[in-house]
Design a protein around this motif. Structure first.
Motif, PDB file in Angstrom:
ATOM      1  N   MET A 137      22.681  -3.244   7.925  1.00  8.55           N
ATOM      2  CA  MET A 137      22.365  -4.606   8.376  1.00  8.55           C
ATOM      3  C   MET A 137      21.059  -5.099   7.736  1.00  8.55           C
ATOM      4  N   CYS A 138      20.184  -4.166   7.424  1.00 12.18           N
ATOM      5  CA  CYS A 138      18.906  -4.463   6.767  1.00 12.18           C
ATOM      6  C   CYS A 138      18.840  -3.608   5.506  1.00 12.18           C
ATOM      7  N   ALA A 139      19.872  -3.683   4.711  1.00 13.02           N
ATOM      8  CA  ALA A 139      20.096  -2.744   3.615  1.00 13.02           C
ATOM      9  C   ALA A 139      18.974  -2.674   2.588  1.00 13.02           C
ATOM     10  N   ALA A 140      18.292  -3.772   2.341  1.00 10.88           N
ATOM     11  CA  ALA A 140      17.215  -3.751   1.357  1.00 10.88           C
ATOM     12  C   ALA A 140      15.913  -3.258   1.968  1.00 10.88           C
ATOM     13  N   GLY A 141      15.983  -2.710   3.186  1.00 12.09           N
ATOM     14  CA  GLY A 141      14.797  -2.165   3.822  1.00 12.09           C
ATOM     15  C   GLY A 141      13.890  -3.208   4.440  1.00 12.09           C
ATOM     16  N   ASP A 142      14.329  -4.458   4.478  1.00  9.24           N
ATOM     17  CA  ASP A 142      13.531  -5.532   5.072  1.00  9.24           C
ATOM     18  C   ASP A 142      13.983  -5.750   6.512  1.00  9.24           C
ATOM     19  N   ASP A 145      17.713   2.549  -2.917  1.00  9.31           N
ATOM     20  CA  ASP A 145      16.849   3.104  -3.961  1.00  9.31           C
ATOM     21  C   ASP A 145      15.940   2.062  -4.619  1.00  9.31           C
ATOM     22  N   GLY A 146      15.886   0.892  -4.047  1.00 13.67           N
ATOM     23  CA  GLY A 146      15.068  -0.179  -4.621  1.00 13.67           C
ATOM     24  C   GLY A 146      15.904  -1.195  -5.371  1.00 13.67           C
ATOM     25  N   LYS A 147      17.130  -0.802  -5.729  1.00 16.29           N
ATOM     26  CA  LYS A 147      18.045  -1.700  -6.437  1.00 16.29           C
ATOM     27  C   LYS A 147      19.428  -1.702  -5.801  1.00 16.29           C
ATOM     28  N   GLU A 148      19.932  -0.517  -5.505  1.00 20.39           N
ATOM     29  CA  GLU A 148      21.294  -0.355  -4.998  1.00 20.39           C
ATOM     30  C   GLU A 148      21.280   0.209  -3.578  1.00 20.39           C
ATOM     31  N   VAL A 149      22.343  -0.093  -2.849  1.00 21.09           N
ATOM     32  CA  VAL A 149      22.536   0.427  -1.495  1.00 21.09           C
ATOM     33  C   VAL A 149      23.743   1.355  -1.538  1.00 21.09           C
ATOM     34  N   GLY A 200      12.349  -2.890  16.725  1.00 17.74           N
ATOM     35  CA  GLY A 200      11.418  -1.818  17.068  1.00 17.74           C
ATOM     36  C   GLY A 200      10.083  -2.140  16.460  1.00 17.74           C
ATOM     37  N   SER A 201       9.112  -1.288  16.709  1.00 16.19           N
ATOM     38  CA  SER A 201       7.760  -1.567  16.209  1.00 16.19           C
ATOM     39  C   SER A 201       7.584  -1.198  14.742  1.00 16.19           C
ATOM     40  N   ASN A 202       8.577  -0.509  14.157  1.00 20.91           N
ATOM     41  CA  ASN A 202       8.483  -0.155  12.739  1.00 20.91           C
ATOM     42  C   ASN A 202       9.894  -0.064  12.137  1.00 20.91           C
ATOM     43  N   ASP A 203       9.958   0.181  10.840  1.00 23.23           N
ATOM     44  CA  ASP A 203      11.255   0.216  10.145  1.00 23.23           C
ATOM     45  C   ASP A 203      12.164   1.325  10.667  1.00 23.23           C
ATOM     46  N   ALA A 204      11.598   2.483  10.987  1.00 20.34           N
ATOM     47  CA  ALA A 204      12.412   3.601  11.488  1.00 20.34           C
ATOM     48  C   ALA A 204      13.070   3.237  12.813  1.00 20.34           C
ATOM     49  N   GLU A 205      12.298   2.662  13.741  1.00 22.42           N
ATOM     50  CA  GLU A 205      12.846   2.280  15.042  1.00 22.42           C
ATOM     51  C   GLU A 205      13.910   1.195  14.900  1.00 22.42           C
ATOM     52  N   CYS A 206      13.686   0.250  14.019  1.00 24.26           N
ATOM     53  CA  CYS A 206      14.655  -0.821  13.796  1.00 24.26           C
ATOM     54  C   CYS A 206      15.955  -0.254  13.219  1.00 24.26           C
ATOM     55  N   THR A 219      15.108   5.162   0.311  1.00 26.45           N
ATOM     56  CA  THR A 219      14.729   5.074   1.715  1.00 26.45           C
ATOM     57  C   THR A 219      15.974   5.010   2.582  1.00 26.45           C
ATOM     58  N   ILE A 220      15.938   5.753   3.691  1.00 20.71           N
ATOM     59  CA  ILE A 220      17.030   5.679   4.665  1.00 20.71           C
ATOM     60  C   ILE A 220      16.822   4.425   5.505  1.00 20.71           C
ATOM     61  N   THR A 221      17.800   3.556   5.485  1.00 25.41           N
ATOM     62  CA  THR A 221      17.772   2.322   6.253  1.00 25.41           C
ATOM     63  C   THR A 221      19.185   2.111   6.818  1.00 25.41           C
ATOM     64  N   ASP A 222      19.494   0.900   7.232  1.00 26.43           N
ATOM     65  CA  ASP A 222      20.834   0.639   7.761  1.00 26.43           C
ATOM     66  C   ASP A 222      21.485  -0.494   6.976  1.00 26.43           C
TER      67      ASP A 222
END
Length: 107
Positions: free
Chosen positions: A30-35, A64-68, A42-48, A25-28
């Motif tokens: 600062m919230c690397a584990a997708g949380d 990838d669920g384990k590594e960033v 924002g109202s969802n993960d993409a906006e955040c 998953t593409i995330t950032d």
């Protein structure tokens, strides 16, 4: 013996430098584990994710669920923020950075 060791090192470097596909998953960073529950910019993960990159200087990463993994391309991931993708590129295992060749939506 030295030529054999050298040959093995060269072979290992060539194998490591081969492009490969990683899915996550593409995330950032600062919230690397997708949380995104802590930031909720924002109202969802993409906006955040996009807000963290734009407002706080965060970097787009692949989780990838384990590594960033940090992505060398910081423009293309924006359209995939919060989505599952397949990144094709060369992984530097030491720095956990992917030299991105392409990013596509995961199947």
């Amino acid at each position: 013996m030295k030529p054999l060791v050298f040959s093995l090192l060269v072979l290992a470097a060539l194998v490591a430098a081969r492009p490969r596909e990683l899915t996550g998953t593409i995330t950032d960073d600062m919230c690397a584990a997708g949380d995104h529950s802590r930031m909720r910019m924002g109202s969802n993960d993409a906006e955040c994710t996009i807000a963290c990159v734009a407002a706080h200087g965060a970097l787009f990463v692949l989780y990838d669920g384990k590594e960033v993994y940090t992505l060398s391309d910081q423009q293309t991931p924006e359209k995939f923020a919060g989505k599952k993708v397949t990144v094709t590129g060369t992984l530097d295992a030491r720095t956990k950075t992917i030299q991105v060749d392409s990013i596509t939506a995961a199947k």
